[in-house]
Design an enzyme around this catalytic site. Structure first.
Site, PDB file in Angstrom:
ATOM      1  N   SER A 249       0.809  -1.227   0.000  1.00 56.44           N
ATOM      2  CA  SER A 249       0.000   0.000   0.000  1.00 56.44           C
ATOM      3  C   SER A 249       0.845   1.281   0.000  1.00 56.44           C
ATOM      4  O   SER A 249       0.484   2.239  -0.690  1.00 56.44           O
ATOM      5  CB  SER A 249      -0.957   0.006   1.199  1.00 56.44           C
ATOM      6  OG  SER A 249      -1.816  -1.087   1.101  1.00 56.44           O
ATOM      7  N   LYS A 296      -9.415  -4.973  11.990  1.00 56.61           N
ATOM      8  CA  LYS A 296     -10.580  -4.362  11.336  1.00 56.61           C
ATOM      9  C   LYS A 296     -11.816  -4.280  12.245  1.00 56.61           C
ATOM     10  O   LYS A 296     -12.658  -3.408  12.053  1.00 56.61           O
ATOM     11  CB  LYS A 296     -10.934  -5.137  10.058  1.00 56.61           C
ATOM     12  CG  LYS A 296      -9.958  -4.901   8.923  1.00 56.61           C
ATOM     13  CD  LYS A 296     -10.405  -5.594   7.651  1.00 56.61           C
ATOM     14  CE  LYS A 296      -9.378  -5.415   6.555  1.00 56.61           C
ATOM     15  NZ  LYS A 296      -9.754  -6.040   5.298  1.00 56.61           N
ATOM     16  N   GLY A 356     -16.152 -19.293   2.112  1.00 55.63           N
ATOM     17  CA  GLY A 356     -15.522 -18.633   3.256  1.00 55.63           C
ATOM     18  C   GLY A 356     -16.541 -17.861   4.069  1.00 55.63           C
ATOM     19  O   GLY A 356     -17.588 -17.450   3.536  1.00 55.63           O
ATOM     20  N   ALA A 357     -16.244 -17.699   5.355  1.00 54.87           N
ATOM     21  CA  ALA A 357     -17.153 -16.945   6.229  1.00 54.87           C
ATOM     22  C   ALA A 357     -16.349 -16.092   7.209  1.00 54.87           C
ATOM     23  O   ALA A 357     -16.778 -15.835   8.329  1.00 54.87           O
ATOM     24  CB  ALA A 357     -18.082 -17.911   6.971  1.00 54.87           C
ATOM     25  N   ALA A 360     -13.423 -11.011   5.351  1.00 53.95           N
ATOM     26  CA  ALA A 360     -13.638 -10.548   3.975  1.00 53.95           C
ATOM     27  C   ALA A 360     -14.983 -11.051   3.446  1.00 53.95           C
ATOM     28  O   ALA A 360     -15.683 -10.331   2.721  1.00 53.95           O
ATOM     29  CB  ALA A 360     -12.501 -11.026   3.085  1.00 53.95           C
ATOM     30  N   ASN A 379     -18.434 -22.889   4.018  1.00 57.59           N
ATOM     31  CA  ASN A 379     -17.231 -22.606   4.791  1.00 57.59           C
ATOM     32  C   ASN A 379     -16.800 -23.874   5.503  1.00 57.59           C
ATOM     33  O   ASN A 379     -17.624 -24.725   5.852  1.00 57.59           O
ATOM     34  CB  ASN A 379     -17.530 -21.506   5.821  1.00 57.59           C
ATOM     35  CG  ASN A 379     -16.273 -21.022   6.511  1.00 57.59           C
ATOM     36  OD1 ASN A 379     -15.272 -20.746   5.848  1.00 57.59           O
ATOM     37  ND2 ASN A 379     -16.293 -20.931   7.831  1.00 57.59           N
ATOM     38  N   ARG A 380     -15.484 -23.978   5.691  1.00 57.33           N
ATOM     39  CA  ARG A 380     -14.941 -25.147   6.407  1.00 57.33           C
ATOM     40  C   ARG A 380     -15.664 -25.328   7.746  1.00 57.33           C
ATOM     41  O   ARG A 380     -16.144 -26.401   8.062  1.00 57.33           O
ATOM     42  CB  ARG A 380     -13.435 -24.939   6.635  1.00 57.33           C
ATOM     43  CG  ARG A 380     -12.794 -26.000   7.459  1.00 57.33           C
ATOM     44  CD  ARG A 380     -11.319 -25.730   7.615  1.00 57.33           C
ATOM     45  NE  ARG A 380     -11.035 -24.477   8.339  1.00 57.33           N
ATOM     46  CZ  ARG A 380      -9.828 -24.056   8.643  1.00 57.33           C
ATOM     47  NH1 ARG A 380      -8.772 -24.760   8.279  1.00 57.33           N
ATOM     48  NH2 ARG A 380      -9.649 -22.926   9.299  1.00 57.33           N
ATOM     49  N   THR A 381     -15.761 -24.240   8.508  1.00 56.96           N
ATOM     50  CA  THR A 381     -16.510 -24.305   9.768  1.00 56.96           C
ATOM     51  C   THR A 381     -17.961 -23.967   9.440  1.00 56.96           C
ATOM     52  O   THR A 381     -18.317 -22.801   9.220  1.00 56.96           O
ATOM     53  CB  THR A 381     -15.923 -23.296  10.787  1.00 56.96           C
ATOM     54  OG1 THR A 381     -14.515 -23.506  10.861  1.00 56.96           O
ATOM     55  CG2 THR A 381     -16.537 -23.464  12.158  1.00 56.96           C
ATOM     56  N   TYR A 446      -4.939 -11.639  -3.634  1.00 53.47           N
ATOM     57  CA  TYR A 446      -4.181 -10.851  -4.626  1.00 53.47           C
ATOM     58  C   TYR A 446      -2.728 -11.302  -4.757  1.00 53.47           C
ATOM     59  O   TYR A 446      -2.004 -10.821  -5.627  1.00 53.47           O
ATOM     60  CB  TYR A 446      -4.257  -9.358  -4.323  1.00 53.47           C
ATOM     61  CG  TYR A 446      -3.928  -9.003  -2.897  1.00 53.47           C
ATOM     62  CD1 TYR A 446      -2.617  -8.875  -2.470  1.00 53.47           C
ATOM     63  CD2 TYR A 446      -4.951  -8.794  -1.971  1.00 53.47           C
ATOM     64  CE1 TYR A 446      -2.327  -8.562  -1.159  1.00 53.47           C
ATOM     65  CE2 TYR A 446      -4.672  -8.476  -0.660  1.00 53.47           C
ATOM     66  CZ  TYR A 446      -3.358  -8.371  -0.252  1.00 53.47           C
ATOM     67  OH  TYR A 446      -3.073  -8.066   1.046  1.00 53.47           O
TER      68      TYR A 446
HETATM   69  P1  NAP Z   1     -10.171 -14.470   7.971  1.00 51.17           P
HETATM   70  O1  NAP Z   1     -11.159 -13.576   8.613  1.00 51.17           O
HETATM   71  O2  NAP Z   1      -9.085 -15.045   8.796  1.00 51.17           O
HETATM   72  O3  NAP Z   1     -11.008 -15.681   7.310  1.00 51.17           O
HETATM   73  C1  NAP Z   1     -10.354 -16.773   6.725  1.00 51.17           C
HETATM   74  C2  NAP Z   1     -11.333 -17.666   5.982  1.00 51.17           C
HETATM   75  O4  NAP Z   1     -10.555 -18.674   5.336  1.00 51.17           O
HETATM   76  C3  NAP Z   1     -12.334 -18.388   6.879  1.00 51.17           C
HETATM   77  O5  NAP Z   1     -13.525 -18.591   6.196  1.00 51.17           O
HETATM   78  C4  NAP Z   1     -11.603 -19.721   7.131  1.00 51.17           C
HETATM   79  O6  NAP Z   1     -12.472 -20.794   7.440  1.00 51.17           O
HETATM   80  C5  NAP Z   1     -11.008 -19.972   5.774  1.00 51.17           C
HETATM   81  N1  NAP Z   1      -9.882 -20.874   5.842  1.00 51.17           N
HETATM   82  C6  NAP Z   1      -8.659 -20.633   6.370  1.00 51.17           C
HETATM   83  N2  NAP Z   1      -7.881 -21.717   6.244  1.00 51.17           N
HETATM   84  C7  NAP Z   1      -8.635 -22.674   5.612  1.00 51.17           C
HETATM   85  C8  NAP Z   1      -8.376 -24.003   5.182  1.00 51.17           C
HETATM   86  N3  NAP Z   1      -7.194 -24.564   5.388  1.00 51.17           N
HETATM   87  N4  NAP Z   1      -9.360 -24.663   4.548  1.00 51.17           N
HETATM   88  C9  NAP Z   1     -10.565 -24.090   4.325  1.00 51.17           C
HETATM   89  N5  NAP Z   1     -10.863 -22.829   4.701  1.00 51.17           N
HETATM   90  C10 NAP Z   1      -9.911 -22.142   5.351  1.00 51.17           C
HETATM   91  O7  NAP Z   1      -9.434 -13.750   6.750  1.00 51.17           O
HETATM   92  P2  NAP Z   1     -10.035 -12.598   5.814  1.00 51.17           P
HETATM   93  O8  NAP Z   1      -9.723 -11.274   6.397  1.00 51.17           O
HETATM   94  O9  NAP Z   1     -11.446 -12.919   5.515  1.00 51.17           O
HETATM   95  O10 NAP Z   1      -9.106 -12.713   4.508  1.00 51.17           O
HETATM   96  C11 NAP Z   1      -9.261 -13.825   3.642  1.00 51.17           C
HETATM   97  C12 NAP Z   1      -8.499 -13.579   2.336  1.00 51.17           C
HETATM   98  O11 NAP Z   1      -9.039 -12.468   1.649  1.00 51.17           O
HETATM   99  C13 NAP Z   1      -7.021 -13.276   2.531  1.00 51.17           C
HETATM  100  O12 NAP Z   1      -6.291 -14.011   1.583  1.00 51.17           O
HETATM  101  C14 NAP Z   1      -6.917 -11.811   2.231  1.00 51.17           C
HETATM  102  O13 NAP Z   1      -5.645 -11.451   1.722  1.00 51.17           O
HETATM  103  C15 NAP Z   1      -7.987 -11.643   1.178  1.00 51.17           C
HETATM  104  N6  NAP Z   1      -8.459 -10.247   1.091  1.00 51.17           N
HETATM  105  C16 NAP Z   1      -8.290  -9.613  -0.104  1.00 51.17           C
HETATM  106  C17 NAP Z   1      -8.706  -8.308  -0.231  1.00 51.17           C
HETATM  107  C18 NAP Z   1      -8.498  -7.573  -1.525  1.00 51.17           C
HETATM  108  O14 NAP Z   1      -8.516  -6.340  -1.529  1.00 51.17           O
HETATM  109  N7  NAP Z   1      -8.320  -8.255  -2.626  1.00 51.17           N
HETATM  110  C19 NAP Z   1      -9.322  -7.636   0.848  1.00 51.17           C
HETATM  111  C20 NAP Z   1      -9.502  -8.337   2.046  1.00 51.17           C
HETATM  112  C21 NAP Z   1      -9.061  -9.652   2.149  1.00 51.17           C
HETATM  113  P3  NAP Z   1     -12.861 -21.141   8.964  1.00 51.17           P
HETATM  114  O15 NAP Z   1     -13.956 -20.198   9.322  1.00 51.17           O
HETATM  115  O16 NAP Z   1     -13.268 -22.556   8.917  1.00 51.17           O
HETATM  116  O17 NAP Z   1     -11.629 -20.907   9.787  1.00 51.17           O
END
Ligand code: NAP
Length: 490
Positions: A249, A296, A356-357, A360, A379-381, A446
């Protein structure tokens, strides 16, 4: 404010070449004799000559003991070695050297005498690799009172210690000539914006070997942070996160500020506790910042007002200082929708699957529901999918139900988990999912630019969208808010 290149290249000849190579990015050079092959007057003479040739007016000579380096300990450093070290320091002093750095805990009358006879200033340094010296103001004042330049390189271990450090620097702001730098991730901003701690100089290292934790290259300091162009009137912005040092950023925001001719800088702040950062933000006058994982949600406790999206999603990725307090926005919301705008206008998206849940996913599901799109969450969970679905008026399914030999019934599939993200790029969040080829598949990850999941979708004939577009779109929106806030306060 001086940008000082610590010479760390392995060969002495490379050290000299580095001065020439980075001439346009530096104002000073530090010869670290402990890192030199030849600890001789000739070597220092070569540095003086090369610096003069490169237009660098300042040459600092130092010879660190092991205990004053990041990976060194006193070990077998004894009186004999100490005598040798001081002997070398005395011997190499010569016209053209501007400063000699001697540690605060040692005295050397002969060195001082020789330095004074040549008009060389003394820097008296304190290195703390485990924390910040509680007596910092006292140390700085006593060194300055002797006519020397105080240098404190310390290692804040928390956001609270960063705040303590900055407050101590405020106490000694009347001491004009001083160098106070925080090492490591917590202290990084004190190197890229050294005026915050009132430092007259910041250090950089060329190449792989860094002279101290948190050093960046001379080109990066200038091209990303524009350090030589900024000073105490520069408006501060940044990003808070943990970890945060990997963020790109600053590259975007600082380039935009420079293009618009605005005297502002965007800095990464490694933050372990939001409350202390908010006090820091008030102390140093931060006007706005991006918020990334894991802050966040926490940041919401410190907002005086927030957009509806922030309140509904329960997460904020942008905080801007208004006269009455901090205002929160979530630009991920608009940023996510930006690549879909035309498709939404054409009515191409009616049903979406969100994988996913997490944080994001909350934004993505909210954004899609706002557009009247039917959403199913997997979602996994499973429990988290169900909770999010109930809250946002969406449906949910178990991951094992996603296996469908004839393809999905969805117009849009959005991948929001961290599976497939660098460095584990082989991951696939839902291998059971088979694409029909007619879906639009959007992975918000990304890095890498195209995940394995997206490649699989593309190979099935799907139209794919990567996470970089969202990242850039949300950053552009943040930038607009930051830029407008400069005008608001002008
Ligand atoms: P987070 O709140 O930690 O959520 C992670 C998610 O991934 C949960 O749904 C989790 O499932 C799942 N997950 C993690 N490990 C897993 C596995 N081994 N198998 C299956 N599911 C799994 O993270 P977040 O903030 O949402 O971010 C998620 C992604 O979005 C990141 O890669 C981030 O870089 C990307 N992102 C991109 C942007 C953009 O501008 N492009 C903006 C924000 C975020 P459980 O609930 O089962 O743990």
């Amino acid at each position: 404010m001086l940008r000082c290149l610590s010479l760390t290249a392995e060969k002495d000849t490379e050290k000299i070449a580095d001065i020439q190579r980075y001439a346009e990015y530096i104002d000073a050079v530090e010869v670290r004799l402990d890192l030199c092959e030849a600890k001789t007057p000739e070597m220092v003479g070569s540095v003086v000559a090369a610096s003069r040739h490169a237009g660098c007016g300042t040459v600092v000579v130092s010879y660190r003991r092991p205990q004053d380096t990041a990976d060194g300990s006193p070990g077998d450093w004894d009186r004999r070695r100490e005598d040798l070290r001081r002997g070398v320091l005395r011997r190499v002093l010569q016209p053209g050297v501007t400063c000699v750095d001697l540690e605060y805990d040692v005295t050397d009358d002969e060195l001082r005498e020789k330095a004074e006879s040549l008009g060389i200033r003394m820097i008296r340094s304190v290195h703390d690799f485990t924390g910040i010296p509680g007596r910092l103001p006292e140390i700085v004042r006593s060194i300055a009172a002797a006519g020397d330049i105080p240098k404190v390189a310390c290692s804040p271990q928390s956001s609270r210690q960063v705040l303590d450090l900055v407050r101590m620097c405020v106490e000694v702001r009347d001491v004009e000539e001083k160098i106070i730098l925080g090492m490591g991730a917590f202290g990084f901003f004190t190197r890229t914006a050294p005026w915050i701690c009132g430092s007259m100089l910041t250090f950089v290292s060329a190449g792989e070997k860094k002279a101290a934790p948190g050093h960046i290259g001379p080109r990066e300091l200038e091209e990303v942070y524009g350090t030589s162009r900024h000073g105490k009137d520069t408006v501060l912005f940044g990003i808070i996160g943990n970890p945060v040092m990997h963020t790109r950023s600053p590259h975007l925001h600082n380039r935009w500020f420079a293009d618009d001719g605005i005297d502002a800088v965007y800095l990464p702040f490694h933050v372990d506790e939001v409350g202390s950062f908010m006090e820091l933000a008030e102390t140093i006058g931060v006007r706005g910042f991006s918020v990334t994982v894991p802050h966040k949600q926490r940041i919401m406790d410190y907002l005086t007002s927030a957009d509806e999206g922030v309140r509904r999603i329960g997460a904020c990725n942008t905080a801007v200082r208004r006269r009455d307090g901090w205002h929160g926005t979530n630009t991920d919301l608009e940023g996510f929708l930006e690549p879909l705008r035309d498709l939404l206008a054409e009515g191409r998206i009616r049903r979406a699957l969100v994988i996913g849940a997490g944080g994001a996913a909350r934004t993505v599901v909210y954004a899609l529901r706002q557009q009247g799109i039917g959403v199913t969450i997997v979602n996994r969970t499973v429990e988290k999918a169900r909770e999010l679905a109930d809250e946002m008026g969406a449906g949910w399914a178990r991951p094992e139900a996603a296996g469908n030999a004839v393809g999905t019934p969805f117009d849009l599939v959005v991948q929001t988990t961290s599976v497939g993200m660098e460095p584990d790029i082989e991951g696939d969040p839902l291998p059971l999912l088979k694409f029909s080829g007619s879906e639009i598949v959007y992975d918000i990850i990304y890095a890498p630019e195209k995940t394995r999941f997206l490649t699989r979708a593309e190979e099935s004939g799907c139209r794919v969208i990567g996470g970089r577009r969202m990242l850039h779109a949300q950053a552009e929106l943040q930038y607009t808010m930051f830029r407008d806030s400069c005008n608001l306060w002008a």
